[in-house]
Write a protein that holds these residues in place. Sequence first.
Motif, PDB file in Angstrom:
ATOM      1  N   PHE A 122     -40.986  37.759 -28.817  1.00 46.29           N
ATOM      2  CA  PHE A 122     -41.516  38.651 -27.780  1.00 46.29           C
ATOM      3  C   PHE A 122     -40.385  39.547 -27.281  1.00 46.29           C
ATOM      4  N   LEU A 124     -39.221  42.233 -24.666  1.00 54.08           N
ATOM      5  CA  LEU A 124     -39.415  43.004 -23.433  1.00 54.08           C
ATOM      6  C   LEU A 124     -38.061  43.493 -22.889  1.00 54.08           C
ATOM      7  N   THR A 125     -37.088  42.572 -22.762  1.00 53.64           N
ATOM      8  CA  THR A 125     -35.817  42.854 -22.075  1.00 53.64           C
ATOM      9  C   THR A 125     -34.990  43.937 -22.784  1.00 53.64           C
ATOM     10  N   GLY A 130     -33.953  44.072 -17.014  1.00 56.97           N
ATOM     11  CA  GLY A 130     -33.978  42.605 -17.051  1.00 56.97           C
ATOM     12  C   GLY A 130     -35.052  42.143 -16.079  1.00 56.97           C
ATOM     13  N   SER A 131     -34.632  41.771 -14.860  1.00 60.52           N
ATOM     14  CA  SER A 131     -35.620  41.399 -13.838  1.00 60.52           C
ATOM     15  C   SER A 131     -36.554  42.569 -13.551  1.00 60.52           C
ATOM     16  N   TRP A 155     -31.507  40.175 -26.007  1.00 57.96           N
ATOM     17  CA  TRP A 155     -31.776  38.786 -25.606  1.00 57.96           C
ATOM     18  C   TRP A 155     -33.127  38.306 -26.151  1.00 57.96           C
ATOM     19  N   ILE A 156     -33.456  38.697 -27.365  1.00 60.31           N
ATOM     20  CA  ILE A 156     -34.759  38.322 -27.897  1.00 60.31           C
ATOM     21  C   ILE A 156     -34.641  37.032 -28.718  1.00 60.31           C
ATOM     22  N   THR A 157     -35.295  35.995 -28.218  1.00 58.94           N
ATOM     23  CA  THR A 157     -35.251  34.695 -28.891  1.00 58.94           C
ATOM     24  C   THR A 157     -36.041  34.773 -30.202  1.00 58.94           C
ATOM     25  N   PRO A 363     -31.840  32.286 -16.256  1.00 58.78           N
ATOM     26  CA  PRO A 363     -32.530  33.585 -16.302  1.00 58.78           C
ATOM     27  C   PRO A 363     -33.773  33.612 -17.186  1.00 58.78           C
ATOM     28  N   THR A 367     -35.590  35.121 -13.596  1.00 55.99           N
ATOM     29  CA  THR A 367     -34.526  34.335 -12.944  1.00 55.99           C
ATOM     30  C   THR A 367     -35.097  33.489 -11.793  1.00 55.99           C
ATOM     31  N   GLU A 369     -34.202  33.683  -8.779  1.00 57.13           N
ATOM     32  CA  GLU A 369     -34.433  34.554  -7.611  1.00 57.13           C
ATOM     33  C   GLU A 369     -35.787  35.253  -7.748  1.00 57.13           C
TER      34      GLU A 369
END
Length: 381
Positions: A122, A124-125, A130-131, A155-157, A363, A367, A369
């Motif tokens: 997936f 997106l980032t 990010g957030s 940062w795509i897994t 994150p 995250t 937060e």
Amino acid sequence: MNYFLTDDQKMIKDLAAQIAREKIAPIAAELDESGEFPWEVVKTLAQSDLFRVFIPTEYDGLGGGMFEMCLVVEELSRACSGIALAYAASGLGTIPIILFGNEEQKKKYLPRLAAGEILAAFGLTESGAGSDAAAIKTTAKPDGDCYVMNGTKQWITNGGEASIYTVVALTDPVRGVRGSSTILVDKGQPGFTFGKKENKMGIRASATRELVFQDCRVPKSNLLAKEGMGFLVAMKTLDQSRPGVASQALGIAQGAMDKAIEYSRERKQFGKPISAFQGIQFMLADMSTEIEAARWLCYLPVSLLDAGKSPRDVSTEIARSKLYAVDMGIRTCTKAVQILGGYGLSPEYQVERRLRDVLELLPAAGTQEIMRVSIGSAITR
Ligand SMILES: Cc1cc2nc3c(=O)[nH]c(=O)nc-3n(C[C@H](O)[C@H](O)[C@H](O)COP(=O)(O)OP(=O)(O)OC[C@H]3O[C@@H](n4cnc5c(N)ncnc54)[C@H](O)[C@@H]3O)c2cc1C
């Protein structure tokens, strides 16, 4: 405790636990050190039908839901959260196809994903998003019967390892996030390449890479839902997938506590096993209590989702489960390191790995937060 699991759910949980114990635990430290993607284990999970559990029966799945997926993630994470993340991230890339794919798209991808022949991811980032996911800049400009994609996701897994990528991009950049859409991109599509692999602190067996699009032409038939619905698809997908991150933290914490109990029974100081000291027992008591609290917080929202509640109706519960499970995981793994004394810092005992792994979840899928922002705004509305 049976947690009111059905017979099928118990069977799935036991099967995942057996694979984790027999096939994954013996190689977990090696995978952590090498950072190699665990294709052999992925094959084992596929042969055991674990990729089928959350896919509808019409597409060769077993017809379970998010609860079944979370049970697998929890058990795999007890042994190796890198493998668990590879499995869960494939789920993250698959959920939008299940929720928003048309019949043709479902038939094309879901049976192969169910068989574990291919993995999904997936995207997106981005570097500036990010957030604030609404700040994405990747474009997918309509051109005849194609979209022309340009931009970089990071940062795509499962990046580089997956065969199918669910990517959120701007089809109408003037409208900003309201002009975003979700598009399926196959690996090997000209103009689609992979950037650097992240050298992560934890969860090292999972692959995290950049996705790079340079004038990549993707057929319009690969659009999920409708143009302009990209952000909605992304938010619904994240709501569905956050319990997976919570389950990962839960499994990591359980694995760390198991190791701490085992060690405390064997290690003798002052002529007795350290498990006989009340100070150690108090730490273990707190760990087990917090793990149970996190388990109930995780199991409730996924049960509600599978019972038909919309992710929006349970998004506060979902955010609480991710927030609590990850913070709890950090506290629990820290205590496990403490119980092992100096050996807690040695890779040989595999509790320091679990602390590194659980920190990596801070994150992931939003995250801590952002979870607090979501809960705080819901309860003060
Ligand atoms: C292991 C892992 C796997 C991942 N897999 C994927 C994947 O498969 N696909 C994908 O698209 N992305 C993936 N990500 C990316 C992940 O979604 C982002 O890291 C996450 O959204 C946070 O973005 P950021 O890292 O840019 O941090 P930032 O958003 O830059 O945040 C930095 C800090 O600012 C704080 N902050 C930001 N906004 C606020 C606010 N409004 N209020 C208070 N504090 C705030 C954050 O909480 C954080 O502490 C993955 C990340 C990790 C670590």
